[in-house]
Design a protein around this motif. Structure first.
Motif, PDB file in Angstrom:
ATOM      1  N   GLU A 128       0.833  -1.208   0.000  1.00 33.13           N
ATOM      2  CA  GLU A 128       0.000   0.000   0.000  1.00 33.13           C
ATOM      3  C   GLU A 128       0.864   1.254   0.000  1.00 33.13           C
ATOM      4  OE1 GLU A 128      -4.158  -1.655   1.916  1.00 33.13           O
ATOM      5  OE2 GLU A 128      -2.591  -0.958   3.250  1.00 33.13           O
ATOM      6  N   ILE A 130       3.839   1.546  -1.388  1.00 32.91           N
ATOM      7  CA  ILE A 130       4.458   1.740  -2.704  1.00 32.91           C
ATOM      8  C   ILE A 130       3.415   2.018  -3.787  1.00 32.91           C
ATOM      9  CG2 ILE A 130       5.829   0.639  -4.525  1.00 32.91           C
ATOM     10  CD1 ILE A 130       7.136  -1.038  -2.355  1.00 32.91           C
ATOM     11  N   PHE A 131       2.380   1.185  -3.826  1.00 33.46           N
ATOM     12  CA  PHE A 131       1.455   1.252  -4.963  1.00 33.46           C
ATOM     13  C   PHE A 131       0.184   2.053  -4.685  1.00 33.46           C
ATOM     14  CE2 PHE A 131       3.674  -2.908  -5.236  1.00 33.46           C
ATOM     15  CZ  PHE A 131       4.400  -2.673  -6.392  1.00 33.46           C
ATOM     16  N   GLY A 132      -0.113   2.331  -3.407  1.00 35.82           N
ATOM     17  CA  GLY A 132      -1.367   3.002  -3.074  1.00 35.82           C
ATOM     18  C   GLY A 132      -2.527   2.022  -3.159  1.00 35.82           C
ATOM     19  N   GLY A 133      -3.682   2.449  -2.686  1.00 30.36           N
ATOM     20  CA  GLY A 133      -4.818   1.532  -2.619  1.00 30.36           C
ATOM     21  C   GLY A 133      -5.758   1.599  -3.810  1.00 30.36           C
ATOM     22  N   GLU A 134      -5.477   2.481  -4.779  1.00 30.55           N
ATOM     23  CA  GLU A 134      -6.409   2.627  -5.903  1.00 30.55           C
ATOM     24  C   GLU A 134      -6.368   1.400  -6.813  1.00 30.55           C
ATOM     25  OE1 GLU A 134      -3.925   4.762  -5.291  1.00 30.55           O
ATOM     26  OE2 GLU A 134      -4.807   6.720  -4.838  1.00 30.55           O
ATOM     27  N   PRO A 135      -7.519   0.995  -7.342  1.00 29.75           N
ATOM     28  CA  PRO A 135      -7.522  -0.137  -8.271  1.00 29.75           C
ATOM     29  C   PRO A 135      -6.824   0.225  -9.585  1.00 29.75           C
ATOM     30  CG  PRO A 135      -9.761   0.563  -7.725  1.00 29.75           C
ATOM     31  CD  PRO A 135      -8.850   1.549  -7.118  1.00 29.75           C
ATOM     32  N   SER A 137      -5.711  -1.227 -13.736  1.00 35.64           N
ATOM     33  CA  SER A 137      -6.121  -2.151 -14.795  1.00 35.64           C
ATOM     34  C   SER A 137      -4.985  -3.121 -15.077  1.00 35.64           C
ATOM     35  CB  SER A 137      -6.425  -1.389 -16.078  1.00 35.64           C
ATOM     36  OG  SER A 137      -7.319  -0.359 -15.813  1.00 35.64           O
ATOM     37  N   GLY A 232      -6.734 -10.628 -12.205  1.00 38.81           N
ATOM     38  CA  GLY A 232      -6.733  -9.170 -12.373  1.00 38.81           C
ATOM     39  C   GLY A 232      -7.409  -8.768 -13.672  1.00 38.81           C
ATOM     40  N   ASP A 236     -10.178  -6.258 -11.456  1.00 44.54           N
ATOM     41  CA  ASP A 236      -9.190  -5.188 -11.495  1.00 44.54           C
ATOM     42  C   ASP A 236      -8.048  -5.602 -10.578  1.00 44.54           C
ATOM     43  OD1 ASP A 236      -9.984  -4.717  -8.873  1.00 44.54           O
ATOM     44  OD2 ASP A 236     -11.218  -2.994  -9.375  1.00 44.54           O
ATOM     45  N   SER A 238      -6.371  -4.788  -7.372  1.00 43.77           N
ATOM     46  CA  SER A 238      -6.477  -4.022  -6.137  1.00 43.77           C
ATOM     47  C   SER A 238      -6.224  -4.981  -4.979  1.00 43.77           C
ATOM     48  CB  SER A 238      -7.866  -3.398  -6.003  1.00 43.77           C
ATOM     49  OG  SER A 238      -8.823  -4.411  -5.814  1.00 43.77           O
ATOM     50  N   PHE A 239      -6.222  -4.449  -3.783  1.00 44.93           N
ATOM     51  CA  PHE A 239      -5.955  -5.306  -2.632  1.00 44.93           C
ATOM     52  C   PHE A 239      -7.098  -6.287  -2.369  1.00 44.93           C
ATOM     53  CE2 PHE A 239      -2.584  -2.376  -2.285  1.00 44.93           C
ATOM     54  CZ  PHE A 239      -1.561  -3.082  -1.673  1.00 44.93           C
ATOM     55  N   ALA A 240      -8.238  -6.046  -3.039  1.00 41.21           N
ATOM     56  CA  ALA A 240      -9.342  -7.000  -2.915  1.00 41.21           C
ATOM     57  C   ALA A 240      -8.981  -8.345  -3.541  1.00 41.21           C
ATOM     58  CB  ALA A 240     -10.584  -6.431  -3.584  1.00 41.21           C
ATOM     59  N   LEU A 241      -7.961  -8.330  -4.394  1.00 43.25           N
ATOM     60  CA  LEU A 241      -7.567  -9.553  -5.093  1.00 43.25           C
ATOM     61  C   LEU A 241      -7.087 -10.639  -4.122  1.00 43.25           C
ATOM     62  CD1 LEU A 241      -7.636 -10.076  -8.135  1.00 43.25           C
ATOM     63  CD2 LEU A 241      -5.237  -9.441  -8.261  1.00 43.25           C
ATOM     64  N   ILE A 243      -8.523 -11.646  -1.686  1.00 45.68           N
ATOM     65  CA  ILE A 243      -9.665 -12.459  -1.258  1.00 45.68           C
ATOM     66  C   ILE A 243      -9.784 -13.722  -2.114  1.00 45.68           C
ATOM     67  CG2 ILE A 243     -12.185 -12.464  -0.924  1.00 45.68           C
ATOM     68  CD1 ILE A 243     -11.999  -9.410  -0.562  1.00 45.68           C
TER      69      ILE A 243
ATOM     70  N   ARG B  37      -8.240   4.168   3.554  1.00 48.24           N
ATOM     71  CA  ARG B  37      -7.261   4.272   2.475  1.00 48.24           C
ATOM     72  C   ARG B  37      -6.542   2.950   2.260  1.00 48.24           C
ATOM     73  NH1 ARG B  37      -6.139   9.515   0.961  1.00 48.24           N
ATOM     74  NH2 ARG B  37      -7.167  11.096   2.200  1.00 48.24           N
ATOM     75  N   PRO B  40      -9.476  -3.901   1.042  1.00 47.39           N
ATOM     76  CA  PRO B  40     -10.085  -4.267  -0.232  1.00 47.39           C
ATOM     77  C   PRO B  40     -10.956  -3.170  -0.853  1.00 47.39           C
ATOM     78  CG  PRO B  40     -10.577  -5.915   1.465  1.00 47.39           C
ATOM     79  CD  PRO B  40      -9.890  -4.785   2.142  1.00 47.39           C
ATOM     80  N   ALA B  42     -10.329   0.182  -0.582  1.00 48.35           N
ATOM     81  CA  ALA B  42      -9.592   1.450  -0.586  1.00 48.35           C
ATOM     82  C   ALA B  42      -9.818   2.241  -1.874  1.00 48.35           C
ATOM     83  CB  ALA B  42      -8.102   1.184  -0.404  1.00 48.35           C
ATOM     84  N   GLY B  43     -10.067   1.538  -2.968  1.00 51.03           N
ATOM     85  CA  GLY B  43     -10.278   2.211  -4.247  1.00 51.03           C
ATOM     86  C   GLY B  43     -11.409   3.225  -4.182  1.00 51.03           C
ATOM     87  N   ILE B  46     -10.385   6.107  -0.834  1.00 49.90           N
ATOM     88  CA  ILE B  46      -9.356   7.145  -1.017  1.00 49.90           C
ATOM     89  C   ILE B  46      -9.929   8.432  -1.636  1.00 49.90           C
ATOM     90  CG2 ILE B  46      -7.206   7.713  -2.247  1.00 49.90           C
ATOM     91  CD1 ILE B  46      -6.353   4.769  -1.774  1.00 49.90           C
ATOM     92  N   GLN B 209     -14.916 -11.041  -7.065  1.00 54.88           N
ATOM     93  CA  GLN B 209     -14.144 -11.113  -8.306  1.00 54.88           C
ATOM     94  C   GLN B 209     -14.382 -12.408  -9.071  1.00 54.88           C
ATOM     95  OE1 GLN B 209     -11.180 -10.086  -5.668  1.00 54.88           O
ATOM     96  NE2 GLN B 209     -10.287  -8.523  -6.960  1.00 54.88           N
ATOM     97  N   SER B 236     -16.530  -3.469 -11.001  1.00 51.85           N
ATOM     98  CA  SER B 236     -15.858  -3.670 -12.285  1.00 51.85           C
ATOM     99  C   SER B 236     -16.043  -5.105 -12.773  1.00 51.85           C
ATOM    100  CB  SER B 236     -14.374  -3.318 -12.191  1.00 51.85           C
ATOM    101  OG  SER B 236     -13.797  -3.917 -11.071  1.00 51.85           O
ATOM    102  N   PRO B 266     -10.781   0.358 -14.982  1.00 51.74           N
ATOM    103  CA  PRO B 266     -10.258  -0.971 -15.344  1.00 51.74           C
ATOM    104  C   PRO B 266     -11.130  -1.689 -16.380  1.00 51.74           C
ATOM    105  CG  PRO B 266     -10.398  -0.721 -12.942  1.00 51.74           C
ATOM    106  CD  PRO B 266     -11.152   0.420 -13.563  1.00 51.74           C
ATOM    107  N   LYS B 305      -3.113  11.753  -5.422  1.00 53.14           N
ATOM    108  CA  LYS B 305      -1.860  11.342  -6.056  1.00 53.14           C
ATOM    109  C   LYS B 305      -1.602  12.062  -7.369  1.00 53.14           C
ATOM    110  CE  LYS B 305      -0.151   6.849  -4.758  1.00 53.14           C
ATOM    111  NZ  LYS B 305      -0.010   5.455  -5.143  1.00 53.14           N
TER     112      LYS B 305
END
Lengths: 318, 432
Positions: A128, A130-135, A137, A232, A236, A238-241, A243, B37, B40, B42-43, B46, B209, B236, B266, B305
Motif C-alpha cells: 500500500e 508503494i502502490f497506493g490503494g487505488e484499483p 487495470s 486481475g 481489477d 487491487s488489494f481485494a484480489l 480475497i 485508504r 479491499p 480502498a479504491g 481514497i 471477483q 468492475s 479498469p 496522487k
C-alpha cells in the motif's frame, strides 16, 4: 411436493431443454476450476517444502500483479515489466528465506504459520505504501493475451467463449503441468520431496534446506504472478484480489495440501460443482450459495478420504 | 544514521503532538474523518476521503475556516471494517467531535445508537440506515441528500420512463452485506405496487471477483433491466461479466456507489453504455473546485496522487459531503450565536441549513447537486438523483434530476423507523 420436484426433476429438465446453457455452465466451471487450481498450487508448493500453510499467498498474488502493472505504468514495455516482476518475486523469495525462514528451521509448524501471517501483513502495508490503494487495470493485450470472444451456435442456442478465459485455462494447465514435471523429474524436485518428508533427514544427506525453500517460494511467486494476471484481467488489480486466495481453501481440503494433481482435480471438481449447484439449485436457497457449497463438496469428500483426494495417508505407529 | 532517523522521527512526533495540543486549546471545528485508504475497498475510500479533506482545507486556506474558526479534519483508518470504525469513534469522540461521517453503512449502523448518548450527530451521506430520514425518530441521525430507498425509487422511475416497468422483470445484483440488502424491502413493496417482478442475485464478499455463476443466472432469468448495489471490486467485475454474456449495458444501472471512475477505468471500452446514479457533479468545472485546485492541490496540501483525479465521481462525492458539513456548521453558528460549537449545536445546524440553488451558486457549485433543505422532521432532504453513462473513457450526464417517489417511500421509511425504535423503550425521539 413442489420442493422435491424442484430438487430432483426441474434442474434436469432445464439441462435437457437448454443444452447450450448447460454447456456454458460447464465451460465456466472448467475455467473457474483451472483458476482455482492455479491459486491452490501456490499453497501446495510451499506446504510440500515446509509443511506450512502460507497465509501470505493471497497478498503475494496482489503484490505480484501490482508490481507488474506498476512497472508498466512507469513506462516500461509489458514484457520487460513481466521479467522485472518475476525478478521482484525472486528477490522476495530470497528475502523470505534469509530474513524469516532461515531462523525458524525445526521450529513447530505453528511458528512458521504465524511467520507467514506476519509476512502477509508486512506485504499489505509495504504494498500500500508503494502502490497506493487505488484499483489498477491489468495489462492484457500488451502481454499478448487475447481479448474478445467467440460465439458458437449450438443446440439452437449459443455458447460464448471468452478468448481470455481460453488463454487462462491454457496457461494454468501449462503452468501446472510444467511444475508437476519439474518437481517429479528433476533433482531439485526430488530434493524438495525429501525436504517435505523430513527436514533433518534431508539436511543429513546434504540437501540445502535454504536453497530449496528459496526455490519453492520463487515458484510460488511465479504462480502468484500468473494468478494475479488472470484474476486481475477478470476484475481489477487491487488489494481485494487477496480475497481470491480464499477460493483455494476448499480445493486444498479436497485435493490435499501436498498434491499437485490433487490441486488440479480438486480445482476442477469445485469449479464444476459450485457452478452447477449455483445455477440449477441455488435459486431454491435464495442464490449466492457457491461460496459455502464449495466447502460442502470438500467436506463430503473428506468423510471418505480424510487426507484429501491425493493427499498422503498419515500413519502414526505406536 | 539509524539513531538519527529514530531521533528525527521522535522529534516530528513530538512536534505534531504539540501542534495538535495547541489546536485543541484554541477554538476549532474538530471533524473526524473515518476514512479507509487501505484494504479491499480502498479504491472507493481514497477519493472520498481526499475530496472531504481537500474542501475543508480549502475553506481554511481561502476563508480562514468557517466563521473565523479553523476546521481540523483528523482521519482515522477503518479499513471499511465496522469494528475498527467503532474504535475510531471511541478514540476521537472525546476531542470535541462535531459530527461523524462513517463512510460505511456497517459503521453507521453501529454509531446510530451511540449518537444520542454521546450527543454527536451522525451524517451518513447517501448510505447508512434509510430510516434515519425520519427526524422525529432519529434526532441524531442524518442522511442528506437522499436515502438508498429514494434512490431506488428514482431509478425505477427512470426505467418506467423508458417504455414502462409494468410486467417487466427487474434483476437486482447486490453485495451480500447490510449495505447491499438495505433497499430490498422497498424493492419488494414497489414490485407489487408497480407491477414488476424481481430476480435477486446476492454476491458474497468472497465472490466479488468471481461472479460467473451470478451472471449465468442472469442469462437464465433474462431480466429486462439490471440494478446493482455494489461496491469495490464487485462493480468492475460485474460490468465485465455483464458484457461477457452480452447483456445490454444501457439496461444495467448501478447505484451511486457503483458508478465511480475507479470502477470503470479498469473496464474501459468494454463498459461502454453502463449507467449509474449520482447526486454530485462530475469534473472540475465549478469555481469551488477551482479554488480547491488553487489553494490545496497546487499548494501541495492534498493527498491526491494525481491532479487529474480531482473531479472524479467519488472525489466530488466526498467534497459534497464536506459542503453539507460546512453548511451545517455555519448554520449552527448562526442559530446559537457561538463561534465554536458542540456536537449538540451541530445537530441544530444539520436541521436548519438551507443549501438552496442560490446558495450553491454562492459557494461556486451551481448545478453541482440538487438543492437540499434541512428540517427537523426530514433528515434526508428527499433529494433527487441524476443518471450518468460511461462512454468508454468518462462519465456523461444523461438525465435531469429525477425526484424520488416521496409519497410512496416516506410512509415506508416511517414504518421502518417505528420498527427500529419499537423495542427500544429509552430511545430519544423529538417532536417537530
Amino acid at each position: 411436493m413442489d420442493l422435491l420436484f424442484n430438487i430432483f426433476v426441474s434442474p434436469f429438465i432445464e439441462m435437457v431443454t437448454m443444452p447450450d446453457f448447460l454447456l456454458q455452465v460447464l465451460w465456466e466451471g472448467f475455467v473457474s476450476g483451472t483458476l482455482y487450481a492455479l491459486i491452490a498450487l501456490g499453497f501446495v508448493l510451499i506446504f510440500k517444502a515446509s509443511g506450512v500453510f502460507n497465509f501470505a499467498q493471497g497478498i503475494m498474488v496482489v503484490f505480484a500483479a501490482l508490481t507488474l502493472v506498476g512497472f508498466h505504468a512507469a513506462g516500461l514495455p509489458a514484457y520487460v515489466s513481466l521479467v522485472l516482476a518475476l525478478a521482484v518475486m525472486g528477490f522476495l523469495a530470497w528475502g523470505v528465506e534469509r530474513v524469516v525462514l532461515r531462523h525458524l528451521v525445526n521450529q513447530p509448524d505453528l511458528i512458521l504459520f504465524m511467520a507467514t501471517i506476519g509476512l502477509s501483513y508486512f506485504l499489505i502495508g509495504f504494498g500500500e505504501l508503494i502502490f497506493g490503494g487505488e484499483p489498477k487495470s491489468m495489462i492484457t493485450e500488451q502481454l499478448g493475451l487475447p481479448t474478445g470472444s467467440t460465439t458458437i451456435e449450438i443446440f439452437d442456442g449459443i455458447v460464448i467463449l471468452q478468448h481470455l478465459d481460453i488463454a487462462a485455462a491454457a496457461i494454468a494447465a501449462i503452468l501446472v503441468a510444467g511444475l508437476a514435471l519439474f518437481f517429479s523429474k528433476t533433482r531439485i524436485g526430488r530434493a524438495l520431496r525429501a525436504v517435505a518428508d523430513d527436514h533433518q533427514a534431508a539436511l543429513s544427506v546434504g540437501i540445502s534446506l535454504n536453497q530449496i525453500w528459496a526455490i519453492v517460494w520463487f515458484a510460488a511467486g511465479i504462480v502468484a504472478l500468473a494468478t494475479g494476471i488472470m484474476w486481475g484481467a477478470r476484475s481489477d488489480v487491487s488489494f481485494a484480489l487477496q480475497i481470491v486466495a480464499l477460493k483455494a481453501l476448499p480445493v486444498l481440503i479436497l485435493g490435499g495440501f501436498t498434491s499437485v494433481p490433487g490441486a488440479i482435480i480438486g480445482g476442477l471438481i469445485i469449479g464444476f460443482g459450485e457452478k452447477l449447484f449455483e445455477v440449477y439449485w441455488g435459486g431454491l436457497l435464495g442464490g449466492g450459495v457457491e461460496g459455502w457449497f464449495a466447502y460442502v463438496i470438500a467436506l463430503i469428500f473428506l468423510l471418505f478420504r480424510p487426507q484429501g483426494l491425493f493427499g498422503e495417508k498419515i500413519i502414526e505407529r505406536v | 544514521m539509524f539513531k538519527k532517523l529514530i531521533l528525527g522521527t521522535a522529534a516530528v512526533a513530538m512536534l505534531s503532538g504539540a501542534q495538535m495540543m495547541s489546536a485543541s486549546a484554541e477554538d476549532m471545528h474538530y471533524v473526524p474523518s473515518l476514512s479507509y485508504r487501505t484494504g479491499p475497498f480502498a479504491g472507493g475510500g481514497i477519493p472520498v476521503a481526499n475530496g472531504f479533506s481537500d474542501y475543508m482545507n480549502m475553506l481554511n486556506a481561502r476563508d480562514g475556516g468557517i466563521g473565523g474558526v479553523k476546521i481540523v479534519v483528523e482521519e482515522c483508518e477503518t479499513g471499511y471494517n465496522s469494528q475498527k470504525g467503532v474504535e475510531c469513534y471511541e478514540s476521537t469522540k472525546g476531542k470535541g467531535a462535531l459530527v461523524y461521517n462513517p463512510m460505511s453503512t456497517g459503521i453507521t449502523l453501529q454509531l446510530v445508537p451511540k449518537a444520542p448518548v454521546d450527543e454527536i450527530p451522525v451524517l451518513s451521506m447517501g448510505y447508512g440506515l434509510s430510516a434515519t430520514a425520519i427526524g422525529e425518530k432519529f434526532p441524531w441521525g442524518f442522511n442528506y441528500p437522499t436515502t438508498y430507498w429514494n434512490q431506488l425509487s428514482s431509478i425505477l422511475k427512470y426505467i418506467d420512463s423508458k417504455g414502462g416497468i409494468k410486467g417487466k422483470k427487474i434483476g437486482f445484483i447486490y453485495l451480500d452485506v447490510g449495505y447491499g440488502k438495505e433497499p430490498i424491502p422497498l424493492l419488494d413493496k414497489l414490485a407489487t405496487s408497480m407491477g414488476f417482478t424481481t430476480a435477486k442475485f446476492p454476491v458474497g464478499v468472497k465472490e466479488m471477483q468471481s461472479q460467473s455463476s451470478h451472471w449465468l443466472n442472469v442469462r437464465k432469468e433474462r431480466p429486462d433491466w439490471m440494478i446493482m448495489w455494489g461496491w469495490g471490486a464487485m462493480n468492475s467485475t460485474a460490468i465485465k461479466e455483464a458484457a461477457k454474456i452480452k447483456y445490454p449495458l444501457d439496461h444495467f444501472i448501478g447505484n451511486w456507489w457503483s458508478g465511480a471512475d475507479a470502477d470503470l477505468r479498469p473496464v474501459g471500452e468494454v463498459g461502454k453504455g453502463y449507467v449509474a446514479a449520482n447526486f454530485s457533479g462530475i469534473g472540475t468545472d465549478f469555481p469551488a473546485l477551482q479554488d480547491v485546485l488553487k489553494h490545496v492541490v497546487d499548494a501541495g496540501k492534498s493527498q491526491v496522487k494525481d491532479k487529474s483525479l480531482v473531479g472524479d465521481v467519488l472525489y466530488n462525492r466526498g467534497l459534497f459531503n464536506a459542503v453539507i458539513v460546512a453548511e451545517a456548521i455555519a448554520a449552527a453558528q448562526k442559530a446559537t450565536g457561538k463561534k465554536a460549537i458542540t456536537g449538540a449545536d451541530m445537530r441544530v445546524g444539520l436541521e436548519t441549513f438551507d443549501l438552496s440553488a442560490a446558495r450553491l451558486k454562492e459557494l461556486g457549485l451551481e448545478g453541482f447537486a440538487a438543492p437540499v433543505k434541512a428540517s427537523c422532521s426530514d433528515h434526508e432532504g428527499a433529494g433527487s438523483v441524476f443518471l450518468q453513462q460511461w462512454n468508454g473513457s468518462a462519465w456523461e450526464k444523461i438525465s435531469d434530476a429525477i425526484a424520488p417517489m416521496n409519497d410512496v417511500v416516506r410512509p415506508l421509511l416511517e414504518e421502518a423507523a417505528d420498527k427500529y425504535t419499537a423495542d427500544k423503550p429509552d430511545w430519544k425521539t423529538q417532536s417537530c
